[in-house]
Design an enzyme around this catalytic site. Structure first.
Site, mmCIF file in Angstrom:
data_model
loop_
_atom_site.group_PDB
_atom_site.id
_atom_site.type_symbol
_atom_site.label_atom_id
_atom_site.label_comp_id
_atom_site.label_asym_id
_atom_site.label_seq_id
_atom_site.Cartn_x
_atom_site.Cartn_y
_atom_site.Cartn_z
ATOM 1 N N LYS A 1 10.481 8.642 14.358
ATOM 2 C CA LYS A 1 11.174 8.915 13.143
ATOM 3 C C LYS A 1 12.380 9.892 13.165
ATOM 4 C CE LYS A 1 8.121 7.268 10.474
ATOM 5 N NZ LYS A 1 8.289 6.131 9.653
ATOM 6 N N LYS B 1 0.837 -1.210 -0.126
ATOM 7 C CA LYS B 1 0.033 0.060 0.029
ATOM 8 C C LYS B 1 0.871 1.361 0.063
ATOM 9 C CE LYS B 1 -2.695 -1.209 3.510
ATOM 10 N NZ LYS B 1 -3.500 -1.241 4.904
ATOM 11 N N ALA C 1 8.136 0.213 5.861
ATOM 12 C CA ALA C 1 6.897 -0.043 6.641
ATOM 13 C C ALA C 1 7.020 0.619 7.943
ATOM 14 C CB ALA C 1 7.053 -1.739 6.991
ATOM 15 N N GLY C 2 5.768 1.109 8.219
ATOM 16 C CA GLY C 2 5.627 1.937 9.489
ATOM 17 C C GLY C 2 4.223 2.424 9.806
ATOM 18 N N TYR D 1 5.461 8.974 17.594
ATOM 19 C CA TYR D 1 5.648 8.953 16.302
ATOM 20 C C TYR D 1 6.846 9.597 15.834
ATOM 21 C CZ TYR D 1 4.992 9.008 10.964
ATOM 22 O OH TYR D 1 5.316 8.935 9.783
ATOM 23 N N ILE E 1 2.938 4.473 0.351
ATOM 24 C CA ILE E 1 4.441 4.929 -0.379
ATOM 25 C C ILE E 1 5.049 3.711 -0.880
ATOM 26 C CG2 ILE E 1 6.597 5.847 0.281
ATOM 27 C CD1 ILE E 1 4.966 7.866 2.188
HETATM 28 N N1 NAP Z 1 1.558 9.065 4.432
HETATM 29 C C1 NAP Z 1 1.961 10.095 5.160
HETATM 30 O O1 NAP Z 1 1.503 11.164 5.179
HETATM 31 C C2 NAP Z 1 3.455 9.829 5.397
HETATM 32 C C3 NAP Z 1 4.205 10.877 5.829
HETATM 33 C C4 NAP Z 1 5.513 10.856 6.570
HETATM 34 C C5 NAP Z 1 6.095 9.573 6.616
HETATM 35 N N2 NAP Z 1 5.407 8.379 6.374
HETATM 36 C C6 NAP Z 1 5.672 7.127 6.532
HETATM 37 O O2 NAP Z 1 5.730 6.338 5.405
HETATM 38 C C7 NAP Z 1 5.888 4.799 5.424
HETATM 39 C C8 NAP Z 1 4.849 4.233 4.708
HETATM 40 O O3 NAP Z 1 3.526 4.915 4.978
HETATM 41 P P1 NAP Z 1 2.365 5.021 4.321
HETATM 42 O O4 NAP Z 1 1.607 6.473 4.334
HETATM 43 O O5 NAP Z 1 2.533 4.559 2.879
HETATM 44 O O6 NAP Z 1 1.255 3.990 5.034
HETATM 45 P P2 NAP Z 1 0.269 3.096 4.735
HETATM 46 O O7 NAP Z 1 -0.431 3.445 3.465
HETATM 47 O O8 NAP Z 1 -0.506 2.470 5.737
HETATM 48 O O9 NAP Z 1 1.239 1.548 4.276
HETATM 49 C C9 NAP Z 1 1.794 0.888 5.064
HETATM 50 C C10 NAP Z 1 2.355 -0.292 4.346
HETATM 51 O O10 NAP Z 1 3.383 -0.970 5.405
HETATM 52 C C11 NAP Z 1 2.723 -2.247 5.880
HETATM 53 N N3 NAP Z 1 3.077 -2.320 7.291
HETATM 54 C C12 NAP Z 1 2.465 -1.669 8.357
HETATM 55 N N4 NAP Z 1 2.733 -2.073 9.436
HETATM 56 C C13 NAP Z 1 3.383 -3.364 9.074
HETATM 57 C C14 NAP Z 1 4.129 -4.272 10.055
HETATM 58 N N5 NAP Z 1 4.206 -4.143 11.424
HETATM 59 N N6 NAP Z 1 4.991 -5.208 9.172
HETATM 60 C C15 NAP Z 1 5.050 -5.186 7.840
HETATM 61 N N7 NAP Z 1 4.283 -4.419 7.144
HETATM 62 C C16 NAP Z 1 3.714 -3.410 7.903
HETATM 63 C C17 NAP Z 1 1.074 -2.242 5.574
HETATM 64 O O11 NAP Z 1 0.748 -3.411 5.117
HETATM 65 P P3 NAP Z 1 0.047 -4.219 6.179
HETATM 66 O O12 NAP Z 1 -1.013 -3.330 6.910
HETATM 67 O O13 NAP Z 1 -0.875 -5.301 5.340
HETATM 68 O O14 NAP Z 1 1.194 -4.910 7.310
HETATM 69 C C18 NAP Z 1 1.349 -1.315 4.192
HETATM 70 O O15 NAP Z 1 1.972 -2.006 3.103
HETATM 71 C C19 NAP Z 1 5.775 4.714 7.015
HETATM 72 O O16 NAP Z 1 7.028 4.572 7.595
HETATM 73 C C20 NAP Z 1 5.118 6.228 7.422
HETATM 74 O O17 NAP Z 1 5.537 6.442 8.617
HETATM 75 C C21 NAP Z 1 3.929 8.608 5.701
#
Ligand code: NAP
Length: 296
Positions: A205, A60, A136-137, A201, A62
């Protein structure tokens, strides 16, 4: 291409050194193995053909965009997530698009899962890994006073401990790849600035940012570069979290010069660059991809 560039070594030199980097005597004797991009064709510098990569959390958001970007540039990619059905439907779509992506189920917050994941990667890529992307986060929007011990433990295990341990596990595989690639961590601007209801969080980070700098210094002699991208708001499930205070969102948007959040692909393109020979002199950097939020 990735094995063919491993014979060129980067020499620290005066800024105005007249000898081209490709002709300089390397520090191989001192054990310094940083591969330089100079002397490569543009096509080789901006390619991941033949590279191998592990991207965590690729089903999913990023991570999904990073998988597609790296595979689109020619890398063989392995990714993981916890939800088996989502992962399998991604795998099928990637295969239909002709992208070389394999998958395995893994909860990165669990130590034994991480060990099994790296064993799979080692077997899949014959013991060599060019790129590790710790993506993953999970997030947590909660006032500090209301954070339970379990909240703290979950965020730290998922965001920090997984990143640290996967780096440890990947180290021999990255060394076997012969230099030129490295690690890209996905942190957040929350690790650089103060935001309400995000203390845990943000701490996680901030730790990833510091791990990036520490490992970059420690692993440079091994030819392993370590960098980090710090996104601001990105359109994914995390940013649609209903527990985020709408007032905070309004205030944040008002401080955002570009006036919109990012698409996942806008983060993935920077990750791909950091993995390429084109970024061969970049290490230890935390790069904000935030529409200008951290300059206001
Ligand atoms: N979106 C934002 O605004 C934003 C901003 C700054 C930084 N980030 C960082 O970017 C990264 C990705 O975020 P996103 O927004 O793309 O999140 P997302 O759409 O919720 O996707 C998260 C992905 O990580 C997997 N995941 C979550 N927990 C996991 C675990 N314990 N073990 C293995 N896989 C896991 C999820 O799949 P499953 O749930 O099936 O495990 C999914 O594939 C994170 O580190 C987040 O902190 C995001």
């Amino acid at each position: 291409m990735w094995s063919s560039i491993s014979s060129i070594y980067l020499t620290p030199s005066p800024l105005h050194c007249s000898t081209p980097i490709s002709k300089q005597v390397g520090r191989e004797a001192e054990g310094i193995k940083m591969v330089a991009a100079a002397g490569r064709s543009r096509e080789e510098r901006w390619s991941l053909a033949g590279a191998t990569a592990l991207v965590t959390g690729g089903s999913k958001g990023i991570g999904h965009a990073i998988v597609e970007e790296l595979a689109g540039f020619g890398a063989r990619v392995h990714t993981c997530a916890r939800n088996a059905a989502e992962l399998e439907s991604c795998r099928r779509r990637w295969a239909e698009k002709g992208l070389q992506v394999t998958v395995s189920i893994c909860d990165v917050s669990v130590r034994t899962d991480r060990e099994a994941l790296m064993a799979t990667v080692e077997a899949t890529f014959a013991g060599k890994l060019d790129v590790l992307v710790n993506n993953a986060g999970q997030s947590l929007f909660k006032d500090t006073a209301g954070c339970a011990g379990e909240d703290y433990a979950r965020i730290m295990a998922t965001n920090v401990e997984s990143c640290f341990h996967l780096c440890q596990l990947a180290h021999p595989l990255l060394q076997n790849a012969g230099g030129g690639g490295g690690v890209v961590n996905v942190s957040s601007i929350a690790g650089l600035i103060g935001l309400p209801a995000l203390a845990v969080y943000s701490m996680s980070k901030g730790a990833m940012n510091q791990l990036t700098r520490s490992l970059a210094a420690e692993w440079a002699p091994d030819g392993i570069r370590v960098n980090c991208v710090a996104p601001g708001g990105v359109r994914t499930d995390i940013s649609c979290d209903k527990t985020i205070d709408p007032e905070l969102v309004k205030k944040e948007m008002a401080r955002l010069p570009m006036g919109r959040i990012a698409e996942p692909e806008e983060v993935a393109s920077m990750v791909a660059f950091l993995c390429m020979p084109a970024a061969s002199y970049m290490t230890g950097q935390v790069i904000c991809i935030d529409g200008g939020r951290t300059i206001t």
